[in-house]
Design an enzyme around this catalytic site. Structure first.
Site, PDB file in Angstrom:
ATOM      1  N   ASP A  39      34.045  49.778  31.618  1.00  0.00           N
ATOM      2  CA  ASP A  39      32.977  48.998  30.926  1.00  0.00           C
ATOM      3  C   ASP A  39      30.863  49.759  31.360  1.00  0.00           C
ATOM      4  O   ASP A  39      30.364  49.953  32.299  1.00  0.00           O
ATOM      5  CB  ASP A  39      32.450  48.243  31.575  1.00  0.00           C
ATOM      6  N   TYR A  67      37.555  50.964  43.650  1.00  0.00           N
ATOM      7  CA  TYR A  67      36.313  50.087  43.430  1.00  0.00           C
ATOM      8  C   TYR A  67      35.546  49.564  44.141  1.00  0.00           C
ATOM      9  O   TYR A  67      36.183  49.243  45.522  1.00  0.00           O
ATOM     10  CB  TYR A  67      36.463  49.429  42.019  1.00  0.00           C
ATOM     11  N   ASP A  81      32.080  37.979  33.917  1.00  0.00           N
ATOM     12  CA  ASP A  81      30.811  38.149  35.187  1.00  0.00           C
ATOM     13  C   ASP A  81      29.625  37.846  34.388  1.00  0.00           C
ATOM     14  O   ASP A  81      29.837  36.981  34.017  1.00  0.00           O
ATOM     15  CB  ASP A  81      31.031  39.801  34.707  1.00  0.00           C
ATOM     16  N   ARG A 172      36.960  42.275  36.607  1.00  0.00           N
ATOM     17  CA  ARG A 172      36.754  41.259  36.439  1.00  0.00           C
ATOM     18  C   ARG A 172      37.557  39.823  36.967  1.00  0.00           C
ATOM     19  O   ARG A 172      36.439  38.849  37.101  1.00  0.00           O
ATOM     20  CB  ARG A 172      36.052  41.046  35.022  1.00  0.00           C
TER      21      ARG A 172
END
Length: 292
Positions: A39, A67, A81, A172
């Site tokens: 993203d 991540y 988010d 997310r």
């Protein structure tokens, strides 16, 4: 012509498509693609496949990812988010011990519902297109797997987590679900991909450096990893002249190797193909040699 894989450290505000579009000019080729969309707000490892290496993109689709994400508690948004429209704000009272206990519940295989702001297609429409039009529809949960989930740092309203996960996992949504499990709501405040497949953040080259090198006339091939680096976990087999000829013609040939996948190399040590040996016969899965 440039051929290989460059591991880009994607900056924030760039889409993955933006990166490949700019690198087309840098590597002077239209034949380019990326493995695993990030993203715009996310940073980190984005493998970009150049030239003949684009033939390997399909093998990267199921690669595991890792991540580092920041979870903000007490806030929920429509995008899951901090960049979205605020839906709720709540008081936060979770302790570090409570956070760690909740994280342990998310490890393993589970069902996850894709967020509305995602590229998943339903009825021919991408979910984010519907979301931008103010629509929300039912989404079928999908199986994902969280391989590793641990707390890296903690404060009362924000904490940082390390996540290793399967393809298709939305970090997310994981952040939102963690907040819900803690009873105060939550969303993602930052995201950095630190590993994609076997490629790690330590190998990643900042996009800015790549673009500067291109502008200065530096040989961009110096930044490329060979395509066979992606298949390093499979044993290597050097073919004899007859086997190489058959391989280059797309034909199967007898082999004495154990059943499994192999990297095939020619007499000159050039990488030829990813292949599979079954029942004493070697068959090409995908070839990577240049056709005359």
């Amino acid at each position: 012509m440039a051929n290989g894989i460059v591991i880009v450290d994607k900056p924030t505000s760039w889409t993955s498509q933006d990166v490949t579009a700019r690198l087309r000019r840098a590597f002077q080729t239209r034949r380019i693609g990326h493995g695993g969309t990030l993203d715009p707000m996310a940073t980190g490892v984005l493998p970009v496949f150049v030239g003949r290496a684009t033939r390997a993109v399909e093998f990267f689709e199921h690669a595991e990812k890792a991540y580092v994400a920041t979870v903000r508690l007490g806030l929920t948004t429509d995008t899951e988010d901090v960049w979205g429209r605020t839906l709720t704000e709540s008081q936060v009272s979770a302790t570090k011990e409570e956070v760690e206990a909740v994280l342990s519940r998310f490890v393993g295989k589970q069902m996850q519902t894709p967020p509305m702001y995602s590229a998943v297609k339903i009825g021919g429409k991408k979910l984010y297109e519907l979301a931008r039009a103010g629509k929300e529809i039912e989404r079928a949960p999908r199986e994902i797997e969280i391989l590793t989930l641990r707390l890296l740092s903690w404060s009362e309203k924000e904490f940082e987590i390390y996540v290793a996960c399967s393809k298709g996992t939305y970090i997310r949504t994981l952040c939102k679900d963690i907040g819900a499990a803690l009873g105060c709501g939550g969303c993602m405040a930052a995201l950095r991909r630190v590993q994609a497949g076997d490629y790690k953040i330590e190998q990643a080259i900042p996009l800015e450096k790549l673009l500067e090198s291109s502008e200065s006339g530096e040989a961009m091939e110096n930044y490329l990893l060979s395509v066979d680096s992606m298949f390093a976990k499979y044993p290597a087999v050097t073919l004899n002249a007859k086997q190489e000829r058959l391989c280059r013609n797309g034909n199967a040939f007898p082999c004495k190797s154990e059943p499994g996948k192999y990297r095939l190399y020619g007499q000159d040590r050039a990488f030829l193909a990813l292949a599979s040996c079954t029942g004493g016969v070697m068959t090409t899965i995908k070839s990577f040699f240049e056709v005359d």
